[in-house]
Scaffold this active site. Structure first.
Site, PDB file in Angstrom:
ATOM      1  N   GLY A 164       0.992  -1.164   0.245  1.00 52.13           N
ATOM      2  CA  GLY A 164       0.298   0.440  -0.307  1.00 52.13           C
ATOM      3  C   GLY A 164       1.169   1.627  -0.459  1.00 52.13           C
ATOM      4  N   GLY A 165       1.777   1.164  -0.119  1.00 55.05           N
ATOM      5  CA  GLY A 165       3.235   2.816  -0.815  1.00 55.05           C
ATOM      6  C   GLY A 165       4.249   2.989   0.601  1.00 55.05           C
ATOM      7  CE  LYS A 201      16.489   0.704 -13.588  1.00 54.11           C
ATOM      8  NZ  LYS A 201      17.785   1.200 -13.446  1.00 54.11           N
ATOM      9  CE1 TYR A 202       9.564   4.977  -8.516  1.00 55.42           C
ATOM     10  CE2 TYR A 202      10.231   6.152 -10.252  1.00 55.42           C
ATOM     11  CZ  TYR A 202       9.136   5.722  -9.535  1.00 55.42           C
ATOM     12  OH  TYR A 202       8.092   6.430  -9.124  1.00 55.42           O
ATOM     13  CG  ASN A 290      -3.232  -6.983  -2.109  1.00 54.46           C
ATOM     14  OD1 ASN A 290      -1.867  -6.961  -1.481  1.00 54.46           O
ATOM     15  ND2 ASN A 290      -3.368  -6.314  -3.172  1.00 54.46           N
ATOM     16  NE  ARG A 292      -7.332  -5.302   0.829  1.00 53.19           N
ATOM     17  CZ  ARG A 292      -6.232  -5.798   0.499  1.00 53.19           C
ATOM     18  NH1 ARG A 292      -5.292  -5.777   0.311  1.00 53.19           N
ATOM     19  NH2 ARG A 292      -6.050  -4.249  -0.315  1.00 53.19           N
TER      20      ARG A 292
HETATM   21  C1  MV4 Z   1       7.029   0.509  -7.703  1.00 53.44           C
HETATM   22  C2  MV4 Z   1       7.001   1.715  -8.236  1.00 53.44           C
HETATM   23  C3  MV4 Z   1       7.773   1.296  -9.317  1.00 53.44           C
HETATM   24  N1  MV4 Z   1       8.775   0.344  -9.149  1.00 53.44           N
HETATM   25  N2  MV4 Z   1       8.052  -0.739  -7.377  1.00 53.44           N
HETATM   26  C4  MV4 Z   1       3.188   1.363  -4.005  1.00 53.44           C
HETATM   27  C5  MV4 Z   1       2.456   0.552  -3.741  1.00 53.44           C
HETATM   28  C6  MV4 Z   1       3.188  -0.272  -3.411  1.00 53.44           C
HETATM   29  N3  MV4 Z   1       1.887  -1.469  -3.890  1.00 53.44           N
HETATM   30  C7  MV4 Z   1       3.488  -0.706  -4.551  1.00 53.44           C
HETATM   31  N4  MV4 Z   1       4.079   0.657  -5.401  1.00 53.44           N
HETATM   32  C8  MV4 Z   1       5.198   1.267  -6.462  1.00 53.44           C
HETATM   33  N5  MV4 Z   1       6.154   0.158  -6.400  1.00 53.44           N
HETATM   34  C9  MV4 Z   1       8.802  -0.675  -8.836  1.00 53.44           C
HETATM   35  N6  MV4 Z   1       9.524  -1.100  -8.857  1.00 53.44           N
HETATM   36  C10 MV4 Z   1       5.331   2.438  -8.276  1.00 53.44           C
HETATM   37  C11 MV4 Z   1       4.224   2.100  -6.901  1.00 53.44           C
HETATM   38  C12 MV4 Z   1       3.943   3.434  -7.391  1.00 53.44           C
HETATM   39  C13 MV4 Z   1       2.457   3.090  -7.528  1.00 53.44           C
HETATM   40  C14 MV4 Z   1       2.150   1.287  -7.855  1.00 53.44           C
HETATM   41  C15 MV4 Z   1       0.841   1.119  -8.060  1.00 53.44           C
HETATM   42  C16 MV4 Z   1      -0.022   2.014  -7.537  1.00 53.44           C
HETATM   43  C17 MV4 Z   1       0.381   3.459  -7.068  1.00 53.44           C
HETATM   44  C18 MV4 Z   1       1.392   4.142  -6.932  1.00 53.44           C
HETATM   45  C19 MV4 Z   1       1.409   4.783  -7.087  1.00 53.44           C
HETATM   46  C20 MV4 Z   1       3.507   6.015  -6.466  1.00 53.44           C
HETATM   47  C21 MV4 Z   1       4.324   4.261  -6.947  1.00 53.44           C
END
Ligand code: MV4
Length: 457
Positions: A164-165, A201-202, A290, A292
């Site tokens: 959930g971030g 990795k982002y 998840n 649930r």
């Molecule tokens: C990431 C990402 C980019 N790269 N992982 C946010 C919540 C969590 N479930 C994982 N998240 C993210 N993981 C990598 N390697 C970007 C996010 C992310 C995001 C993911 C889903 C929905 C909304 C988001 C908003 C900001 C960042």
């Protein structure tokens, strides 16, 4: 089949579970906090038990109180809904020890998926694409620096207990890694009681797409397609839809088959959601699973005709899935708007008494809510007051139905997010299906008509 189910939740989802129980001829037990005495979930349940004061920790998160309520009323199963104890391996274990069925996956699977780094490894082993990252938690700076060098910047630091971030840090340059690691570890320790973090990795500007699965206790697993969930702010989803315009039928079948294989590999049972990022070149990567029922499950129900909550109950009772993958068809398009009691401009909660509650209806409209005229929106809990779901033959019709439904909805007494939803629904990028996880940031900063909005991003 169960004779009586206790619902360990409140609000619209408690009512949603009561709907399923009534259709299946199962008696229901509501539990409630002192703040929810006059709620509809209490009124419509066959029995009810007060489990404590308003604060969630004293009531909806109080395992002994909930188990006692189940024992006193003779409930043979507990449905946890979403949030609260829905992903508590501990509750699942206590239920088993007390011979009460927990309506969800086994405690071992909940625990596996609750550790995001372990879940990543398990998915990788099962052949699911995961992002390049550390094999487990990273501790020291040198270890993190080595992994980061191999991955290449930007990278993201995530809490193993997160989801959930929460407890995430994006790192764009080597010089910032050490600090980010420490901050993330400290945040994770404070938020979850576990400070471990891992690296990935982002991915820049991905879509957030998730796949719904159901698995029974006889080895059958099916998927119900995907949901597009990119429209969120600060990790709170505002609007979800099914299907995603980013997937072709072929991609859907492939992604679905991958998730089904992975669910089988971990002996997944009951309902679950596998979250993915879809990058700009069309590649999927597993994020987390998840264990649930999710808030947005209705969009999947609308396009597949499957009642996910009834299936959860049947599965938990040991019944076989009543359909096969080949029986699952996708019809039309569905959109859900999460109507929150909050200021549509500053996003501050707007608790209070709803004096007028009238939602537009007509063809293709479903409303999941606990609200009614004189319902109370309590400051103790989340601000979701209604989910409005519309279905149409195609996306355009679903959007048109949502717009006219929201325009014909009157809610007085609390502020709601409806004006914001209406603006999203008329945004050219939204209409064209050009979505990614930064949609709301862009949307809110570009609304230069009000200078206070930039701060709300
Ligand atoms: C990431 C990402 C980019 N790269 N992982 C946010 C919540 C969590 N479930 C994982 N998240 C993210 N993981 C990598 N390697 C970007 C996010 C992310 C995001 C993911 C889903 C929905 C909304 C988001 C908003 C900001 C960042």
């Amino acid at each position: 089949m169960f004779k009586k189910i206790l619902i360990a939740n409140r609000g619209e989802i408690a009512l949603r579970v009561i709907c399923a129980c009534r259709e299946l001829g199962i008696k229901t037990v509501a539990v409630y906090s002192e703040a929810d005495e006059h709620s509809l979930h209490v009124r419509f349940a066959d029995e009810d038990v007060c489990i404590g004061p308003p604060r969630s920790l004293d009531s909806y998160l109080n395992v002994p109180a909930i188990i006692s309520a189940a024992e006193i009323t003779g409930a043979d199963a507990i449905h946890p809904g979403y949030g609260f104890l829905s992903e508590s391996a501990y509750l699942a274990e206590v239920c088993e020890a007390c011979h009460i069925r927990f309506i969800g996956p086994d405690a071992t699977v909940i625990r596996l998926m609750g550790d995001k780094s372990r879940a990543r490894r398990a998915m990788k082993k099962a052949g699911v694409p995961v992002l390049p990252g550390s094999d487990g938690p990273v501790e020291a700076d040198e270890q993190a620096a080595k992994v980061a060098r191999e991955l290449g910047f930007p990278i993201i630091v995530k809490a193993v207990a997160g989801g959930g971030g929460r407890g995430m840090r994006i790192v764009r340059a080597p010089a910032d890694l050490s600090r980010a690691l420490k901050t993330a570890q400290r945040e994770a320790q404070a938020a979850f009681g576990v400070g471990d973090v891992y690296l990935e990795k982002y991915v820049e500007s991905p879509r957030h797409i998730e796949v719904q699965v159901l698995g029974d206790h006889h080895g059958a697993v099916v998927h119900l397609g995907e949901r597009e969930c990119s429209i969120q702010r600060r990790h709170q989803k505002l609007l979800e839809e099914a299907p995603s315009v980013a997937l072709t039928d072929k991609m859907r079948r492939r992604l679905g088959a991958t998730v089904v294989d992975a669910a089988r590999a971990v002996q997944y049972t009951n309902a679950g959601t596998f979250e993915f990022l879809l990058d700009q070149s069309g590649h999927f990567s597993f994020l987390e699973a998840n264990t649930r029922l999710q808030v947005e499950h209705p969009v999947t129900e609308m396009v597949t005709g499957v009642d996910i909550v009834k299936e959860q109950i049947r599965i938990a009772a040991g019944e076989r899935l009543s359909f096969k993958q080949g029986d699952v068809t996708f019809t039309g398009h569905a959109i859900e708007c999460r109507i929150n009691a909050e200021c549509p401009e500053t996003f501050t909660p707007s608790p209070g008494v709803i004096h007028v509650f009238s939602v537009g209806g007509g063809p293709g409209v479903r409303v999941d809510t606990f609200a009614h005229s004189e319902a109370v929106v309590s400051p103790y809990y989340d601000s979701l007051i209604a989910k409005i779901i519309t279905h149409g033959r195609d996306r355009q019709e679903a959007i048109a139905r949502m717009r006219r439904t929201l325009e014909m909805t009157v809610i007085e007494g609390v502020k709601t997010s409806i004006p914001l939803h209406l603006k999203i629904l008329s945004d050219p990028d939204f209409i064209a299906g050009r979505l990614n996880t930064h949609f709301m940031e862009r949307f809110l900063t570009e609304r230069k008509d009000s200078s206070s909005l930039a701060e709300a991003v």
